[in-house]
Design a protein around this motif. Sequence first.
Motif, PDB file in Angstrom:
ATOM      1  N   GLY A 214       0.707  -1.118  -0.129  1.00  0.00           N
ATOM      2  CA  GLY A 214      -0.136   0.150   0.018  1.00  0.00           C
ATOM      3  C   GLY A 214       0.931   1.164  -0.111  1.00  0.00           C
ATOM      4  N   MET A 215       0.330   2.369  -0.474  1.00  0.00           N
ATOM      5  CA  MET A 215       1.131   3.725  -0.454  1.00  0.00           C
ATOM      6  C   MET A 215       0.202   4.789   0.022  1.00  0.00           C
ATOM      7  SD  MET A 215       3.927   5.336  -1.564  1.00  0.00           S
ATOM      8  CE  MET A 215       4.769   4.184  -2.682  1.00  0.00           C
ATOM      9  N   LEU A 216       0.637   5.148   0.976  1.00  0.00           N
ATOM     10  CA  LEU A 216      -0.305   6.507   1.598  1.00  0.00           C
ATOM     11  C   LEU A 216       0.517   7.872   0.964  1.00  0.00           C
ATOM     12  CD1 LEU A 216      -2.194   7.764   3.499  1.00  0.00           C
ATOM     13  CD2 LEU A 216      -0.390   7.679   5.375  1.00  0.00           C
TER      14      LEU A 216
ATOM     15  N   TRP B 198     -13.243   4.110   1.744  1.00  0.00           N
ATOM     16  CA  TRP B 198     -12.075   5.059   1.183  1.00  0.00           C
ATOM     17  C   TRP B 198     -10.775   4.246   1.558  1.00  0.00           C
ATOM     18  CZ3 TRP B 198     -12.308   9.234  -1.937  1.00  0.00           C
ATOM     19  CH2 TRP B 198     -13.728   9.531  -2.188  1.00  0.00           C
ATOM     20  N   GLY B 199      -9.852   4.130   0.657  1.00  0.00           N
ATOM     21  CA  GLY B 199      -8.520   3.491   1.164  1.00  0.00           C
ATOM     22  C   GLY B 199      -7.191   3.961   0.346  1.00  0.00           C
ATOM     23  N   ILE B 200      -6.172   3.753   0.690  1.00  0.00           N
ATOM     24  CA  ILE B 200      -4.914   3.966   0.083  1.00  0.00           C
ATOM     25  C   ILE B 200      -4.634   3.087  -0.881  1.00  0.00           C
ATOM     26  CG2 ILE B 200      -3.906   4.726   2.323  1.00  0.00           C
ATOM     27  CD1 ILE B 200      -2.413   2.043   2.492  1.00  0.00           C
ATOM     28  N   LEU B 201      -3.939   3.719  -1.937  1.00  0.00           N
ATOM     29  CA  LEU B 201      -3.540   2.934  -3.148  1.00  0.00           C
ATOM     30  C   LEU B 201      -2.826   1.811  -2.817  1.00  0.00           C
ATOM     31  CD1 LEU B 201      -2.807   6.197  -5.545  1.00  0.00           C
ATOM     32  CD2 LEU B 201      -4.990   4.981  -4.962  1.00  0.00           C
ATOM     33  N   GLY B 202      -2.877   0.625  -3.640  1.00  0.00           N
ATOM     34  CA  GLY B 202      -1.946  -0.382  -3.514  1.00  0.00           C
ATOM     35  C   GLY B 202      -2.593  -1.805  -4.067  1.00  0.00           C
ATOM     36  N   GLY B 203      -1.871  -2.665  -3.836  1.00  0.00           N
ATOM     37  CA  GLY B 203      -2.394  -4.114  -4.412  1.00  0.00           C
ATOM     38  C   GLY B 203      -1.464  -5.206  -3.978  1.00  0.00           C
ATOM     39  N   LYS B 204      -1.140  -6.309  -4.805  1.00  0.00           N
ATOM     40  CA  LYS B 204      -0.655  -7.362  -4.518  1.00  0.00           C
ATOM     41  C   LYS B 204       0.800  -7.366  -4.944  1.00  0.00           C
ATOM     42  CE  LYS B 204      -2.267 -10.260  -8.309  1.00  0.00           C
ATOM     43  NZ  LYS B 204      -3.062 -11.418  -8.628  1.00  0.00           N
ATOM     44  N   LEU B 205       1.710  -7.947  -4.191  1.00  0.00           N
ATOM     45  CA  LEU B 205       3.192  -8.106  -4.750  1.00  0.00           C
ATOM     46  C   LEU B 205       3.076  -9.062  -5.740  1.00  0.00           C
ATOM     47  CD1 LEU B 205       6.151  -7.213  -3.771  1.00  0.00           C
ATOM     48  CD2 LEU B 205       5.931  -9.359  -2.304  1.00  0.00           C
TER      49      LEU B 205
ATOM     50  N   GLU C 252       9.166  -1.242  -4.324  1.00  0.00           N
ATOM     51  CA  GLU C 252       8.970  -1.073  -5.945  1.00  0.00           C
ATOM     52  C   GLU C 252       7.483  -1.287  -6.346  1.00  0.00           C
ATOM     53  OE1 GLU C 252      12.071  -3.375  -7.645  1.00  0.00           O
ATOM     54  OE2 GLU C 252      13.723  -2.044  -6.905  1.00  0.00           O
ATOM     55  N   ALA C 253       6.976  -2.396  -5.710  1.00  0.00           N
ATOM     56  CA  ALA C 253       5.718  -2.930  -5.925  1.00  0.00           C
ATOM     57  C   ALA C 253       4.543  -1.740  -5.422  1.00  0.00           C
ATOM     58  CB  ALA C 253       5.289  -4.138  -5.218  1.00  0.00           C
ATOM     59  N   ALA C 254       4.918  -1.372  -4.184  1.00  0.00           N
ATOM     60  CA  ALA C 254       4.010   0.005  -3.827  1.00  0.00           C
ATOM     61  C   ALA C 254       3.978   1.338  -4.641  1.00  0.00           C
ATOM     62  CB  ALA C 254       4.517   0.505  -2.467  1.00  0.00           C
ATOM     63  N   ILE C 255       5.150   1.603  -5.006  1.00  0.00           N
ATOM     64  CA  ILE C 255       5.204   2.381  -6.196  1.00  0.00           C
ATOM     65  C   ILE C 255       4.618   2.253  -7.425  1.00  0.00           C
ATOM     66  CG2 ILE C 255       6.793   4.035  -7.317  1.00  0.00           C
ATOM     67  CD1 ILE C 255       8.672   3.848  -5.111  1.00  0.00           C
ATOM     68  N   ARG C 256       4.767   1.137  -7.840  1.00  0.00           N
ATOM     69  CA  ARG C 256       4.122   0.640  -9.291  1.00  0.00           C
ATOM     70  C   ARG C 256       2.804   0.908  -9.053  1.00  0.00           C
ATOM     71  NH1 ARG C 256       1.601  -3.672 -10.183  1.00  0.00           N
ATOM     72  NH2 ARG C 256       2.530  -4.878  -8.506  1.00  0.00           N
ATOM     73  N   GLU C 257       2.014   0.199  -8.050  1.00  0.00           N
ATOM     74  CA  GLU C 257       0.914   0.123  -7.922  1.00  0.00           C
ATOM     75  C   GLU C 257       0.054   1.435  -7.688  1.00  0.00           C
ATOM     76  OE1 GLU C 257      -1.669  -2.060  -8.037  1.00  0.00           O
ATOM     77  OE2 GLU C 257      -0.593  -3.924  -7.727  1.00  0.00           O
ATOM     78  N   ALA C 258       0.704   2.324  -6.821  1.00  0.00           N
ATOM     79  CA  ALA C 258       0.280   3.717  -6.783  1.00  0.00           C
ATOM     80  C   ALA C 258       0.217   4.468  -8.050  1.00  0.00           C
ATOM     81  CB  ALA C 258       0.997   4.433  -5.577  1.00  0.00           C
ATOM     82  N   GLU C 259       1.285   4.228  -8.806  1.00  0.00           N
ATOM     83  CA  GLU C 259       1.396   4.978 -10.190  1.00  0.00           C
ATOM     84  C   GLU C 259       0.411   4.478 -11.133  1.00  0.00           C
ATOM     85  OE1 GLU C 259       6.134   6.394 -10.371  1.00  0.00           O
ATOM     86  OE2 GLU C 259       5.573   4.599 -11.358  1.00  0.00           O
ATOM     87  N   GLU C 260       0.139   3.416 -11.283  1.00  0.00           N
ATOM     88  CA  GLU C 260      -0.872   2.552 -12.043  1.00  0.00           C
ATOM     89  C   GLU C 260      -2.325   2.971 -11.585  1.00  0.00           C
ATOM     90  OE1 GLU C 260       1.444  -1.573 -12.886  1.00  0.00           O
ATOM     91  OE2 GLU C 260      -0.477  -1.508 -11.542  1.00  0.00           O
ATOM     92  N   GLU C 261      -2.539   3.335 -10.244  1.00  0.00           N
ATOM     93  CA  GLU C 261      -3.749   3.538  -9.982  1.00  0.00           C
ATOM     94  C   GLU C 261      -4.176   4.964  -9.843  1.00  0.00           C
ATOM     95  OE1 GLU C 261      -4.559  -0.265  -7.049  1.00  0.00           O
ATOM     96  OE2 GLU C 261      -4.034   1.433  -6.097  1.00  0.00           O
TER      97      GLU C 261
ATOM     98  N   ASP D 229      10.633   8.817  -4.159  1.00  0.00           N
ATOM     99  CA  ASP D 229      11.099   7.809  -3.091  1.00  0.00           C
ATOM    100  C   ASP D 229       9.959   7.758  -2.118  1.00  0.00           C
ATOM    101  OD1 ASP D 229      12.683   5.930  -2.056  1.00  0.00           O
ATOM    102  OD2 ASP D 229      13.600   7.470  -0.682  1.00  0.00           O
ATOM    103  N   ALA D 230       9.814   6.377  -1.486  1.00  0.00           N
ATOM    104  CA  ALA D 230       8.956   5.958  -0.529  1.00  0.00           C
ATOM    105  C   ALA D 230       9.555   5.568   0.718  1.00  0.00           C
ATOM    106  CB  ALA D 230       8.011   5.056  -1.206  1.00  0.00           C
ATOM    107  N   ALA D 231       8.868   5.441   1.842  1.00  0.00           N
ATOM    108  CA  ALA D 231       9.509   5.180   2.995  1.00  0.00           C
ATOM    109  C   ALA D 231       8.595   4.297   3.659  1.00  0.00           C
ATOM    110  CB  ALA D 231      10.026   6.262   4.100  1.00  0.00           C
ATOM    111  N   PHE D 232       9.044   3.078   4.377  1.00  0.00           N
ATOM    112  CA  PHE D 232       8.151   2.036   4.782  1.00  0.00           C
ATOM    113  C   PHE D 232       7.347   2.834   5.991  1.00  0.00           C
ATOM    114  CE2 PHE D 232       7.510  -1.074   8.403  1.00  0.00           C
ATOM    115  CZ  PHE D 232       6.699  -1.671   7.968  1.00  0.00           C
ATOM    116  N   LEU D 233       6.025   2.589   6.230  1.00  0.00           N
ATOM    117  CA  LEU D 233       5.453   3.017   7.322  1.00  0.00           C
ATOM    118  C   LEU D 233       5.043   2.028   8.463  1.00  0.00           C
ATOM    119  CD1 LEU D 233       4.084   5.552   8.318  1.00  0.00           C
ATOM    120  CD2 LEU D 233       2.164   5.051   6.801  1.00  0.00           C
ATOM    121  N   VAL D 234       4.286   0.738   7.791  1.00  0.00           N
ATOM    122  CA  VAL D 234       3.812  -0.015   8.896  1.00  0.00           C
ATOM    123  C   VAL D 234       3.288  -1.450   7.986  1.00  0.00           C
ATOM    124  CG1 VAL D 234       1.271   0.766   8.572  1.00  0.00           C
ATOM    125  CG2 VAL D 234       2.004  -0.189  10.833  1.00  0.00           C
ATOM    126  N   LEU D 235       3.106  -2.326   8.904  1.00  0.00           N
ATOM    127  CA  LEU D 235       2.625  -3.900   8.616  1.00  0.00           C
ATOM    128  C   LEU D 235       1.028  -3.510   8.662  1.00  0.00           C
ATOM    129  CD1 LEU D 235       5.040  -6.758   9.051  1.00  0.00           C
ATOM    130  CD2 LEU D 235       4.354  -5.506   6.777  1.00  0.00           C
TER     131      LEU D 235
END
Length: 133
Positions: free
Chosen positions: A10-12, A33-40, A48-57, A64-70
């Motif tokens: 996911g990407m916030l 309502w949710g953040i952007l994201g999808g499956k690995l 890289e997957a989180a960035i890809r999903e966010a850009e696609e959506e 750059d992105a930073a890890f936030l939480v599981l």
Amino acid sequence: MMDWPRVGVGMLIVDGEKILLARRKKAPEANHWGILGGKLEKGEILKEAAIREAEEECGMRIGDAAFLVLSEQIDIDGQHWISAIFTAREMEGSASITEQHAFSEMDWFGLDQLPAPLTVAAGDALRALKEGV
């Protein structure tokens, strides 16, 4: 039903005091309502997957992105998801729905004016953001 957890990302996306959220069309959590994201995907790195999903959506280019939480969730149909959520504060372009089948709305919200209901992953991400985790 799978007998092992699936891995999601996911990407916030944060722009100053606002965050980008999208209203889901499909289950699980339709109309939430949710953040952007999808499956690995096989062979992908989580960030890289989180960035890809966010850009696609949303159609923006994410820096750059930073890890936030599981985030962990077992859906009503029994699917078990463990999602690595990242946060991005660098982006180019304007957000718009590029996957019409997935979202009915997309907008920027202040942290004190969030829409409801939120997805589990969005709730986890926002709690982590507010707590400064």
